[in-house]
Write an enzyme that holds these catalytic residues in place. Sequence first.
Site, PDB file in Angstrom:
ATOM      1  N   LYS A  11       0.821  -1.199   0.000  1.00  0.00           N
ATOM      2  CA  LYS A  11       0.000   0.000   0.000  1.00  0.00           C
ATOM      3  C   LYS A  11       0.870   1.270   0.000  1.00  0.00           C
ATOM      4  O   LYS A  11       2.087   1.206   0.242  1.00  0.00           O
ATOM      5  CB  LYS A  11      -0.938  -0.044   1.214  1.00  0.00           C
ATOM      6  CG  LYS A  11      -1.908  -1.240   1.162  1.00  0.00           C
ATOM      7  CD  LYS A  11      -2.941  -1.167   2.277  1.00  0.00           C
ATOM      8  CE  LYS A  11      -3.902  -2.337   2.206  1.00  0.00           C
ATOM      9  NZ  LYS A  11      -4.980  -2.233   3.225  1.00  0.00           N
ATOM     10  N   TYR A  51     -12.297  -2.011  -4.019  1.00  0.00           N
ATOM     11  CA  TYR A  51     -12.821  -2.159  -2.658  1.00  0.00           C
ATOM     12  C   TYR A  51     -14.352  -2.082  -2.611  1.00  0.00           C
ATOM     13  O   TYR A  51     -14.924  -1.795  -1.552  1.00  0.00           O
ATOM     14  CB  TYR A  51     -12.209  -1.092  -1.751  1.00  0.00           C
ATOM     15  CG  TYR A  51     -10.781  -1.415  -1.325  1.00  0.00           C
ATOM     16  CD1 TYR A  51     -10.510  -2.474  -0.447  1.00  0.00           C
ATOM     17  CD2 TYR A  51      -9.708  -0.680  -1.792  1.00  0.00           C
ATOM     18  CE1 TYR A  51      -9.212  -2.774  -0.066  1.00  0.00           C
ATOM     19  CE2 TYR A  51      -8.397  -0.974  -1.409  1.00  0.00           C
ATOM     20  CZ  TYR A  51      -8.164  -2.026  -0.536  1.00  0.00           C
ATOM     21  OH  TYR A  51      -6.875  -2.329  -0.148  1.00  0.00           O
ATOM     22  N   ASN A 114      -2.013   0.250   6.507  1.00  0.00           N
ATOM     23  CA  ASN A 114      -1.489  -0.958   7.145  1.00  0.00           C
ATOM     24  C   ASN A 114      -0.587  -1.800   6.239  1.00  0.00           C
ATOM     25  O   ASN A 114      -0.551  -3.023   6.340  1.00  0.00           O
ATOM     26  CB  ASN A 114      -2.624  -1.781   7.752  1.00  0.00           C
ATOM     27  CG  ASN A 114      -3.659  -2.201   6.723  1.00  0.00           C
ATOM     28  OD1 ASN A 114      -3.504  -1.903   5.545  1.00  0.00           O
ATOM     29  ND2 ASN A 114      -4.686  -2.906   7.163  1.00  0.00           N
ATOM     30  N   HIS A 117      -2.089  -5.455   1.518  1.00  0.00           N
ATOM     31  CA  HIS A 117      -3.370  -6.134   1.336  1.00  0.00           C
ATOM     32  C   HIS A 117      -3.101  -7.621   1.182  1.00  0.00           C
ATOM     33  O   HIS A 117      -2.073  -8.010   0.628  1.00  0.00           O
ATOM     34  CB  HIS A 117      -4.050  -5.609   0.059  1.00  0.00           C
ATOM     35  CG  HIS A 117      -5.261  -6.407  -0.347  1.00  0.00           C
ATOM     36  ND1 HIS A 117      -6.498  -6.184   0.197  1.00  0.00           N
ATOM     37  CD2 HIS A 117      -5.396  -7.439  -1.213  1.00  0.00           C
ATOM     38  CE1 HIS A 117      -7.366  -7.039  -0.328  1.00  0.00           C
ATOM     39  NE2 HIS A 117      -6.721  -7.804  -1.188  1.00  0.00           N
ATOM     40  N   GLU A 128      -9.134 -10.468  -7.594  1.00  0.00           N
ATOM     41  CA  GLU A 128      -8.216  -9.352  -7.353  1.00  0.00           C
ATOM     42  C   GLU A 128      -6.978  -9.444  -8.251  1.00  0.00           C
ATOM     43  O   GLU A 128      -6.485  -8.430  -8.754  1.00  0.00           O
ATOM     44  CB  GLU A 128      -7.831  -9.314  -5.875  1.00  0.00           C
ATOM     45  CG  GLU A 128      -9.026  -8.935  -5.002  1.00  0.00           C
ATOM     46  CD  GLU A 128      -8.805  -9.143  -3.504  1.00  0.00           C
ATOM     47  OE1 GLU A 128      -9.710  -8.781  -2.740  1.00  0.00           O
ATOM     48  OE2 GLU A 128      -7.731  -9.663  -3.111  1.00  0.00           O
TER      49      GLU A 128
END
Length: 139
Positions: A11, A51, A114, A117, A128
Site C-alpha cells: 500500500k 474495494y 497498514n 493487502h 483481485e
Amino acid sequence: MATNRTFTMLKPDATAAGNTGKIIDRMIDAGFAIKAMKWTQLSKTQAEAFYSVHAERPFYGELVEYMTSGPVVAMILEKDDAVASFRELIGATNPAEAAPGTIRADFAESISANAVHGSDSDDNALIEGRFYFSEREEA
Ligand code: UDP
Ligand code: MG
C-alpha cells in the site's frame, strides 16, 4: 477448488516509506513465489471498484482516498495454502493487534495505512489478481 495462489498489494504507506524491498523479502523468505508483479497507482474509480465489497462500510471513503494517495505494488504469489498462509504472514488488520513478527506489526502505520493487502479467499484472490493482471502476465 482450492488454489495455491493469492493476491497482495503493497500500500502507499509502504512504498512511500521505502519498505517495498524489505516487505517483498519477507514474502520470499516465507516461501512465497512471485508469479506477477506491477508498480502502479490507482485512480479513484479503480480504487472504488477494487474495494467495492466495502462500499457500505464507514471507512470506505477514507480507504479509497488513502489507496489513491501514492503508488502500490500489486503481486500474485504462490505457495501451498497461499491465502491462509499469507494472512498469517501479514497479521491482523489493525497493527496494534497484529502478532509480533508479522509484516503489519513491523511496517504498518495505522489500521488504514497498514502496509499490505492480502486476499481473504481463493475466489477473491482470483478476482483481485485479474483486476491487475491478464492470464498471460502470470509466470
Ligand atoms: N480499514 C480501515 N478501517 C477499518 C477497517 C479497515 O481503514 O476500520 C482498511 C484497511 O486498510 C484494511 C482495508 O480497509 O486493510 C480492508 O479492510 P478488511 O476488513 O478487508 O481488512 P484486511 O482484509 O485488509 O485485513
Ligand atoms: Mg480484506
